[in-house]
Scaffold this active site. Structure first.
Site, PDB file in Angstrom:
ATOM      1  N   GLY A  57      43.093  51.230  32.689  1.00 60.51           N
ATOM      2  CA  GLY A  57      42.749  51.248  34.005  1.00 60.51           C
ATOM      3  C   GLY A  57      41.158  50.887  33.788  1.00 60.51           C
ATOM      4  N   GLU A  58      40.082  51.721  34.395  1.00 62.39           N
ATOM      5  CA  GLU A  58      38.826  51.438  34.441  1.00 62.39           C
ATOM      6  C   GLU A  58      38.188  52.418  33.729  1.00 62.39           C
ATOM      7  OE1 GLU A  58      37.554  48.136  35.325  1.00 62.39           O
ATOM      8  OE2 GLU A  58      35.731  49.238  34.364  1.00 62.39           O
ATOM      9  N   SER A  59      37.453  52.196  32.829  1.00 67.75           N
ATOM     10  CA  SER A  59      36.742  53.283  32.008  1.00 67.75           C
ATOM     11  C   SER A  59      35.408  53.834  32.746  1.00 67.75           C
ATOM     12  CB  SER A  59      36.468  52.882  30.587  1.00 67.75           C
ATOM     13  OG  SER A  59      35.636  51.653  30.712  1.00 67.75           O
TER      14      SER A  59
ATOM     15  N   CYS B   2      43.785  51.396  26.010  1.00 68.13           N
ATOM     16  CA  CYS B   2      42.831  50.482  26.673  1.00 68.13           C
ATOM     17  C   CYS B   2      41.598  51.147  27.279  1.00 68.13           C
ATOM     18  CB  CYS B   2      43.579  49.872  27.778  1.00 68.13           C
ATOM     19  SG  CYS B   2      42.794  48.058  27.976  1.00 68.13           S
TER      20      CYS B   2
ATOM     21  N   ARG C  92      33.408  46.571  25.949  1.00 67.21           N
ATOM     22  CA  ARG C  92      34.468  46.299  26.921  1.00 67.21           C
ATOM     23  C   ARG C  92      34.659  44.930  27.193  1.00 67.21           C
ATOM     24  NH1 ARG C  92      32.150  48.354  31.911  1.00 67.21           N
ATOM     25  NH2 ARG C  92      34.202  47.927  32.619  1.00 67.21           N
TER      26      ARG C  92
ATOM     27  N   ARG D 127      42.418  42.665  29.746  1.00 66.15           N
ATOM     28  CA  ARG D 127      41.058  42.862  29.835  1.00 66.15           C
ATOM     29  C   ARG D 127      40.626  43.992  28.839  1.00 66.15           C
ATOM     30  NH1 ARG D 127      37.712  40.646  33.162  1.00 66.15           N
ATOM     31  NH2 ARG D 127      36.268  42.390  33.600  1.00 66.15           N
TER      32      ARG D 127
ATOM     33  N   HIS E  26      48.473  48.063  26.318  1.00 65.76           N
ATOM     34  CA  HIS E  26      49.068  48.930  26.940  1.00 65.76           C
ATOM     35  C   HIS E  26      50.418  49.053  26.676  1.00 65.76           C
ATOM     36  CE1 HIS E  26      46.677  49.254  30.819  1.00 65.76           C
ATOM     37  NE2 HIS E  26      46.000  48.139  30.136  1.00 65.76           N
TER      38      HIS E  26
ATOM     39  N   GLU F 217      52.628  51.241  27.268  1.00 67.47           N
ATOM     40  CA  GLU F 217      53.803  51.711  28.180  1.00 67.47           C
ATOM     41  C   GLU F 217      54.323  50.430  29.153  1.00 67.47           C
ATOM     42  OE1 GLU F 217      50.644  51.496  28.540  1.00 67.47           O
ATOM     43  OE2 GLU F 217      49.821  51.195  30.753  1.00 67.47           O
TER      44      GLU F 217
HETATM   45  N1  GLN Z   1      38.362  46.521  31.192  1.00 70.13           N
HETATM   46  C1  GLN Z   1      38.586  48.014  31.368  1.00 70.13           C
HETATM   47  C2  GLN Z   1      37.400  48.783  30.978  1.00 70.13           C
HETATM   48  O1  GLN Z   1      36.433  48.607  30.755  1.00 70.13           O
HETATM   49  C3  GLN Z   1      39.691  48.352  30.551  1.00 70.13           C
HETATM   50  C4  GLN Z   1      40.910  47.572  30.966  1.00 70.13           C
HETATM   51  C5  GLN Z   1      42.324  47.963  30.736  1.00 70.13           C
HETATM   52  O2  GLN Z   1      42.469  49.363  30.588  1.00 70.13           O
HETATM   53  N2  GLN Z   1      43.503  47.545  30.959  1.00 70.13           N
HETATM   54  O3  GLN Z   1      37.742  50.076  31.429  1.00 70.13           O
END
Ligand code: GLN
Length: 191
Positions: A42-44, A74, A103, A132, A167, A169
């Site tokens: 997701g988005e850390s 991720c 990241r 990403r 990922h 999943e």
């Molecule tokens: N780029 C995202 C982050 O910095 C991580 C990407 C992902 O979880 N698919 O959190």
């Protein structure tokens, strides 16, 4: 399953498909009910913020200190790292595995890609989806690298902590979720 943000729904489905009684964790009380935790992609930065605003950061840190098994994928891998490079200044991480991650750096030129990945102990490669993805810039001596691409670790384990830059999943292959169950069983037999 940490369910504050990101790709938790498909992770839950993946876990349930191999017989795990997976539940969503959004509160400290829900955390108390689980034996192990998966942190999704997701988005850390957002997840770090939500962990604090939901009063989950410190209780999770405490459980990780007590060797609760955890699998971070991720963004989840970023959260579990010792140090985040190119993160936001106010972004926090748990330091549950002795790696430094950068990241959005892995496969920078294409952003997202799929790869056939050879994993230590598996008889055929897994289909790994990178979105990403974080790049591992440093690996400590006590970390086992289970898979790498072009010499870069993408799947690592240290004791009860397992992390993947991709990922798992998002493919139909459940061997990595199964591997995490093996980690849980192993940690249990050690205590
Ligand atoms: N780029 C995202 C982050 O910095 C991580 C990407 C992902 O979880 N698919 O959190």
């Amino acid at each position: 399953m940490l369910a504050l943000q990101g790709a938790f729904a498909s992770h839950i489905q993946a876990l349930r498909s191999i017989g795990v009684a997976a539940v969503e964790v959004r509160t400290p009380a829900q955390l108390e009910d689980v034996d192990a935790l998966v942190m999704p992609g997701g988005e850390s930065t957002t997840m770090s913020f939500l962990l604090e605003s939901n009063a989950l950061f410190d209780p999770i840190a405490q459980r990780l200190n007590q060797a609760m098994p955890v699998f971070g994928t991720c963004a989840g891998m970023i959260l579990l790292a010792k140090q985040i490079l190119d993160g936001r200044n106010d972004q926090r991480c748990f330091g549950a595995i002795d790696i430094d991650v950068r990241r959005n750096a892995f496969g920078r030129q294409v952003d997202s890609f799929e790869a056939d990945l050879n994993v230590a102990g598996f008889d055929h490669p897994i289909d790994a989806v990178f979105i990403r993805a974080p790049q591992v810039d440093r690996v400590g001596d006590s970390v086992t690298v289970l898979a790498e691409i072009d010499g870069r670790p993408v799947l690592c384990r240290q004791g009860s902590t397992m992390v993947a830059a991709f990922h798992p999943e998002l493919s139909d292959d459940r061997r990595l979720h199964q591997l995490f169950l093996d980690v849980i069983a192993e940690e249990r037999s050690n205590t």
